[in-house]
Design a protein around this motif. Structure first.
Motif, PDB file in Angstrom:
ATOM      1  N   GLU A 295     -42.571   7.623  58.077  1.00 51.73           N
ATOM      2  CA  GLU A 295     -43.867   7.282  58.658  1.00 51.73           C
ATOM      3  C   GLU A 295     -44.654   6.354  57.750  1.00 51.73           C
ATOM      4  OE1 GLU A 295     -46.386  10.616  59.194  1.00 51.73           O
ATOM      5  OE2 GLU A 295     -48.097   9.424  59.821  1.00 51.73           O
ATOM      6  N   ALA A 296     -44.650   6.692  56.461  1.00 50.79           N
ATOM      7  CA  ALA A 296     -45.416   5.873  55.538  1.00 50.79           C
ATOM      8  C   ALA A 296     -44.892   4.459  55.490  1.00 50.79           C
ATOM      9  CB  ALA A 296     -45.370   6.492  54.138  1.00 50.79           C
ATOM     10  N   GLU A 297     -43.548   4.304  55.501  1.00 48.32           N
ATOM     11  CA  GLU A 297     -42.967   2.966  55.461  1.00 48.32           C
ATOM     12  C   GLU A 297     -43.302   2.187  56.719  1.00 48.32           C
ATOM     13  OE1 GLU A 297     -39.018   3.957  52.833  1.00 48.32           O
ATOM     14  OE2 GLU A 297     -38.861   3.472  54.922  1.00 48.32           O
ATOM     15  N   GLU A 298     -43.274   2.902  57.858  1.00 51.62           N
ATOM     16  CA  GLU A 298     -43.509   2.213  59.108  1.00 51.62           C
ATOM     17  C   GLU A 298     -44.940   1.728  59.221  1.00 51.62           C
ATOM     18  OE1 GLU A 298     -42.306   4.497  62.477  1.00 51.62           O
ATOM     19  OE2 GLU A 298     -43.524   3.302  63.803  1.00 51.62           O
ATOM     20  N   ASP A 299     -45.865   2.485  58.614  1.00 50.45           N
ATOM     21  CA  ASP A 299     -47.270   2.112  58.696  1.00 50.45           C
ATOM     22  C   ASP A 299     -47.632   0.995  57.743  1.00 50.45           C
ATOM     23  OD1 ASP A 299     -47.774   3.909  60.665  1.00 50.45           O
ATOM     24  OD2 ASP A 299     -48.383   5.526  59.315  1.00 50.45           O
ATOM     25  N   GLU A 300     -46.685   0.581  56.898  1.00 53.00           N
ATOM     26  CA  GLU A 300     -46.963  -0.490  55.939  1.00 53.00           C
ATOM     27  C   GLU A 300     -46.782  -1.859  56.599  1.00 53.00           C
ATOM     28  OE1 GLU A 300     -45.410   1.944  52.005  1.00 53.00           O
ATOM     29  OE2 GLU A 300     -44.375   0.191  52.716  1.00 53.00           O
ATOM     30  N   ARG A 363     -32.498  -3.777  65.976  1.00 53.10           N
ATOM     31  CA  ARG A 363     -33.887  -3.785  65.527  1.00 53.10           C
ATOM     32  C   ARG A 363     -34.067  -2.699  64.476  1.00 53.10           C
ATOM     33  NH1 ARG A 363     -37.590  -3.772  70.850  1.00 53.10           N
ATOM     34  NH2 ARG A 363     -39.199  -4.473  69.372  1.00 53.10           N
ATOM     35  N   THR A 364     -35.086  -2.844  63.648  1.00 47.68           N
ATOM     36  CA  THR A 364     -35.371  -1.879  62.598  1.00 47.68           C
ATOM     37  C   THR A 364     -36.483  -0.935  63.042  1.00 47.68           C
ATOM     38  OG1 THR A 364     -37.065  -3.244  61.541  1.00 47.68           O
ATOM     39  CG2 THR A 364     -34.765  -3.602  60.854  1.00 47.68           C
ATOM     40  N   VAL A 365     -36.667   0.129  62.275  1.00 43.01           N
ATOM     41  CA  VAL A 365     -37.705   1.098  62.605  1.00 43.01           C
ATOM     42  C   VAL A 365     -39.094   0.474  62.531  1.00 43.01           C
ATOM     43  CG1 VAL A 365     -37.895   1.952  60.232  1.00 43.01           C
ATOM     44  CG2 VAL A 365     -38.523   3.444  62.110  1.00 43.01           C
ATOM     45  N   GLN A 373     -45.825   3.854  68.245  1.00 42.58           N
ATOM     46  CA  GLN A 373     -45.621   3.638  69.672  1.00 42.58           C
ATOM     47  C   GLN A 373     -45.055   4.860  70.385  1.00 42.58           C
ATOM     48  OE1 GLN A 373     -46.704   1.150  71.218  1.00 42.58           O
ATOM     49  NE2 GLN A 373     -46.666  -0.692  69.986  1.00 42.58           N
ATOM     50  N   PHE A 374     -44.202   5.618  69.688  1.00 45.52           N
ATOM     51  CA  PHE A 374     -43.478   6.697  70.360  1.00 45.52           C
ATOM     52  C   PHE A 374     -43.724   8.078  69.770  1.00 45.52           C
ATOM     53  CE2 PHE A 374     -41.045   2.749  70.807  1.00 45.52           C
ATOM     54  CZ  PHE A 374     -40.933   2.667  72.188  1.00 45.52           C
ATOM     55  N   GLY A 375     -44.470   8.156  68.676  1.00 46.16           N
ATOM     56  CA  GLY A 375     -44.748   9.448  68.072  1.00 46.16           C
ATOM     57  C   GLY A 375     -43.541  10.100  67.441  1.00 46.16           C
ATOM     58  N   LEU A 376     -42.574   9.290  66.987  1.00 43.96           N
ATOM     59  CA  LEU A 376     -41.345   9.824  66.412  1.00 43.96           C
ATOM     60  C   LEU A 376     -41.197   9.381  64.955  1.00 43.96           C
ATOM     61  CD1 LEU A 376     -38.853   9.075  69.344  1.00 43.96           C
ATOM     62  CD2 LEU A 376     -39.893  11.271  68.788  1.00 43.96           C
ATOM     63  N   HIS A 377     -40.636  10.243  64.142  1.00 42.65           N
ATOM     64  CA  HIS A 377     -40.265   9.916  62.766  1.00 42.65           C
ATOM     65  C   HIS A 377     -38.752   9.755  62.693  1.00 42.65           C
ATOM     66  CE1 HIS A 377     -44.241  11.128  61.249  1.00 42.65           C
ATOM     67  NE2 HIS A 377     -44.132  12.170  62.034  1.00 42.65           N
ATOM     68  N   LEU A 378     -38.283   8.703  62.060  1.00 41.56           N
ATOM     69  CA  LEU A 378     -36.854   8.571  61.772  1.00 41.56           C
ATOM     70  C   LEU A 378     -36.571   9.296  60.467  1.00 41.56           C
ATOM     71  CD1 LEU A 378     -34.054   7.317  62.357  1.00 41.56           C
ATOM     72  CD2 LEU A 378     -34.760   5.379  60.960  1.00 41.56           C
ATOM     73  N   VAL A 379     -35.740  10.312  60.537  1.00 40.24           N
ATOM     74  CA  VAL A 379     -35.423  11.111  59.356  1.00 40.24           C
ATOM     75  C   VAL A 379     -34.149  10.622  58.690  1.00 40.24           C
ATOM     76  CG1 VAL A 379     -34.918  13.444  58.526  1.00 40.24           C
ATOM     77  CG2 VAL A 379     -36.559  13.107  60.384  1.00 40.24           C
ATOM     78  N   LEU A 392     -34.144   3.454  54.984  1.00 39.84           N
ATOM     79  CA  LEU A 392     -34.236   3.596  56.428  1.00 39.84           C
ATOM     80  C   LEU A 392     -34.903   2.395  57.082  1.00 39.84           C
ATOM     81  CD1 LEU A 392     -35.175   7.374  56.733  1.00 39.84           C
ATOM     82  CD2 LEU A 392     -32.947   6.312  57.039  1.00 39.84           C
ATOM     83  N   ARG A 393     -35.896   1.831  56.404  1.00 44.89           N
ATOM     84  CA  ARG A 393     -36.621   0.707  56.984  1.00 44.89           C
ATOM     85  C   ARG A 393     -35.756  -0.553  57.079  1.00 44.89           C
ATOM     86  NH1 ARG A 393     -41.311  -1.019  52.879  1.00 44.89           N
ATOM     87  NH2 ARG A 393     -41.601  -2.583  54.497  1.00 44.89           N
ATOM     88  N   GLU A 394     -34.637  -0.586  56.341  1.00 42.52           N
ATOM     89  CA  GLU A 394     -33.770  -1.757  56.317  1.00 42.52           C
ATOM     90  C   GLU A 394     -32.630  -1.685  57.339  1.00 42.52           C
ATOM     91  OE1 GLU A 394     -32.407  -1.791  52.345  1.00 42.52           O
ATOM     92  OE2 GLU A 394     -34.350  -2.310  51.466  1.00 42.52           O
ATOM     93  N   ILE A 395     -32.443  -0.540  57.960  1.00 43.94           N
ATOM     94  CA  ILE A 395     -31.305  -0.343  58.850  1.00 43.94           C
ATOM     95  C   ILE A 395     -31.578  -0.981  60.209  1.00 43.94           C
ATOM     96  CG2 ILE A 395     -29.945   1.373  60.101  1.00 43.94           C
ATOM     97  CD1 ILE A 395     -30.457   3.295  57.771  1.00 43.94           C
ATOM     98  N   ARG A 396     -30.652  -1.806  60.662  1.00 40.11           N
ATOM     99  CA  ARG A 396     -30.685  -2.332  62.021  1.00 40.11           C
ATOM    100  C   ARG A 396     -29.748  -1.465  62.863  1.00 40.11           C
ATOM    101  NH1 ARG A 396     -33.284  -6.949  63.039  1.00 40.11           N
ATOM    102  NH2 ARG A 396     -34.021  -8.152  61.247  1.00 40.11           N
ATOM    103  N   PHE A 397     -30.290  -0.872  63.890  1.00 38.41           N
ATOM    104  CA  PHE A 397     -29.533   0.091  64.666  1.00 38.41           C
ATOM    105  C   PHE A 397     -28.432  -0.577  65.482  1.00 38.41           C
ATOM    106  CE2 PHE A 397     -33.904   1.850  64.352  1.00 38.41           C
ATOM    107  CZ  PHE A 397     -33.598   2.899  63.515  1.00 38.41           C
TER     108      PHE A 397
END
Length: 629
Positions: A295-300, A363-365, A373-379, A392-397
């Motif tokens: 979450e913290a990474e995504e909010d950056e 796409r990345t997280v 947008q979705f209320g989800l955390h990628l663990v 995790l922030r670098e992974i392209r799904f």
């Protein structure tokens, strides 16, 4: 340069791009279409007629009807019975694979697999069975079942429409059944008696308490401003937890330090890369105050990125952007409250697999803004049976990735459906409303009868059934649009004119003449087998619908050259294009089970190659019996 030469160049580049996989197949197909238009191979005024082709409309209608079956509870009624088979592996395989074979004949085969995949995972957990033993047979069964009817798989629809354009009489709803049912039964018997024994046991045992082998995940935990662990060493952390949880690395100021070599004290903002399951994560949060780092990474997201999004957005989208910011702030506030002891019972962990049509692909997280947008955390993320050891922030799904997500129970179902993810967790079977279940079946039965008695063409009958399902409430309109697989529709709409260009330019005739010249001293049956092999090989590396589009005109030219019936040649293409058993990329069903089953790329041919030989040994004689030369 001759048109036929230009067509071969375009198709060669297209096939190379399909196999390379760097770009999505729908984009490759669209590029092939536009390139053909620019080269004069496809008239500009006819460039997009493929999107109105009966085959494209039929595929879209079948996808909507399939989703209606899911919503009304038709499939879940069947799945409920499958769960009662007991602990014997043979019975589990027979129930799962047999069910998916039957379902795939009357709904999209990928949809049938997606509905039974959670059932297979639940069986694996309850009976301590390796998921890999169940999932590849399930995927292959969905491909075999698609052979049995017109609507079971896109290649059948394409071949039926092509026959209609050539002879004026398309294949009917059950024209494929004599050959398809024989092949499906032979394949099912092979899978149950021998095939499953050839599947590598890649994944760990599934337990009742855990959704999957979560020890294979790498988890990011952040040292927040209120964390108890501030000032602790890793030794202090282990002492506080009273057990050793592997810390693989500590990330500070974007620099990674290996866990075994980190001897300093933890600071606010540090991120720990930890091997942990749900119980260990709860322990780390309770005793050390560590929180999920996703979450913290995504909010950056930088102010520049936010400004860019706002400038690109249309005026009507400004309010949702502000609303998203407001929701983000509210969620952060709620998170702080939870740290102070507020009950977090509403949050749960769920494992999901990324579908091939997911909006998450490539796409990345951060790009998805998964939390805001979705209320989800990628663990955590697992791929090819193992965890990914990168940020995790670098992974392209990619399709088939298995994700561990955390989110509110009330939000999970809708968010996962929007993202295009299939839950692997234990789920309660939603049996739907009995009225809608009966209505759904009645609408579908009426469409089938209209096709059988030649009252309506397949595209019109099935489109009417899809419309009625939406009008009577079997399926909400939003779900109906989501059910339509956009990439497949674009692929078909773009490749159909390109396939026609192969025929009109004389390219198909040149290929057929070459095959006729090589096989002039062979019986026609030998050429038929060669066509079967070429089609199967092509479908193992490109989308099966594209393989059918490209091989249909070649089959017609071969039949014309031998001066025999076109039907056996088209049937060979239909069956061969749907038998992509050698690779995980040949068909969406194969891709979908790769992550949950823990398979590697080279695992598929072990069962797939003998299965293709069985299919060919049964299909060719049956085709010649039912559709003689």
């Amino acid at each position: 340069m001759a048109d036929s030469t230009l067509v071969f160049i375009v198709l060669g580049l297209t096939l190379t791009a399909f196999v390379w996989g760097r770009f999505r197949y729908d984009l490759v197909a669209l590029a092939a279409l536009l390139g053909s238009v620019l080269l004069g191979l496809v008239p500009a005024q006819e460039a997009f007629l493929g999107f109105g082709h009966p085959a494209v409309i039929t595929v879209a209608a079948v996808l909507v009807i399939s989703r209606g079956f899911e919503r009304s509870g038709v499939v879940d009624v069947i799945a409920e019975q499958v769960l009662k088979v007991g602990e014997r592996l043979f019975l589990q395989l027979a129930a799962l694979t047999g069910t998916v074979v039957v379902l795939s004949g009357f709904m999209n085969n990928v949809g049938a697999l997606a509905l039974l995949l959670p059932v297979a995972m639940r069986l694996a957990r309850e009976h301590d069975t390796s998921p890999s033993l169940l999932l590849m047979p399930l995927a292959f069964g969905s491909l075999l079942g698609g052979l049995t009817t017109l609507i079971g798989t896109p290649p059948n629809i394409i071949i039926a429409s092509y026959r209609g354009s050539v002879t004026g009489d398309a294949f009917g709803m059950f024209s494929f059944s004599p050959v398809g049912v024989s092949v499906a039964l032979a394949g099912l018997v092979f899978i149950l008696l021998l095939g499953w024994r050839l599947v590598p046991q890649r994944a760990g045992k599934a337990s009742t308490e855990e959704m999957f082998d979560t020890a294979n995940y790498l988890v990011e935990l952040k040292v927040g401003e209120e964390a108890k662990a501030i000032g602790w060493t890793l030794r202090d952390l282990h002492a506080a937890l009273e057990e050793t949880i592997p810390v693989l690395a500590v990330v500070r100021d974007e620099k990674r330090r290996a866990g075994h070599a980190f001897h300093g004290s933890l600071r606010e903002g540090d991120i720990l890369l930890v091997e942990a399951g749900p119980e260990e994560m709860k322990l780390l949060e309770d005793k050390a105050g560590l929180s999920l780092g996703a979450e913290a990474e995504e909010d950056e997201v930088s102010a520049d990125e936010t400004a860019t999004r706002e400038s690109d957005a249309e005026p009507v989208q400004e309010n949702p952007v502000r609303q998203n910011r407001k929701e983000s702030k509210e969620k952060k506030a709620k998170k702080k409250e939870k740290k102070k002891g507020v009950d977090t019972e509403g949050l749960e962990l769920v494992e999901v697999v990324v579908r091939t049509d997911s909006m998450m692909v490539n796409r990345t997280v951060t790009q998805l803004r998964l939390h805001n947008q979705f209320g989800l955390h990628l663990v955590a993320v697992a791929r090819d049976g193992g965890r990914l050891k990168q940020r995790l922030r670098e992974i392209r799904f990619r399709p088939g990735d298995v994700l561990l997500l955390q989110g509110g129970e009330s939000e999970l179902a809708e968010s996962l459906a929007t993202l295009g993810c299939l839950p692997l967790a234990s789920r309660d079977l939603t049996l739907g409303q009995p009225r809608l279940l009966l209505v759904s079946l009645a609408i579908f039965a009426a469409a089938i009868l209209a096709i059988l008695f030649d009252l309506l063409p397949a595209a019109v009958a099935l489109s009417t059934a899809a419309l009625l399902s939406l009008l009577v409430g079997v399926l909400p309109l939003r779900d109906g649009y989501q059910a339509i697989d956009g990439p497949v529709i674009v692929l078909l709409g773009a490749m159909i004119p390109v396939g026609q260009a192969l025929e009109t330019s004389g390219g198909a005739e040149l290929i057929a003449e070459s095959l006729l010249h090589m096989g002039r001293d062979w019986p026609v049956v030998a050429t038929l087998v060669g066509l079967f092999v070429i089609t199967m090989m092509l479908s193992d590396v490109i989308n099966n619908a594209a393989a059918a589009v490209l091989m249909a005109p070649i089959a017609a030219s071969l039949a014309s050259g031998f001066e025999v019936s076109i039907d056996p040649f088209l049937m060979v293409v239909a069956v061969g294009a749907s038998c992509a058993f050698l690779t995980p990329i040949g068909h969406q069903s194969n891709t979908l089970v790769m992550g949950p089953g823990g398979y590697r790329f080279g695992d598929y041919w072990r069962m797939g190659l003998p299965l293709e030989l069985v299919v060919m040994a049964v299909a060719v004689p049956m085709i010649l019996l039912v559709w003689p030369l």
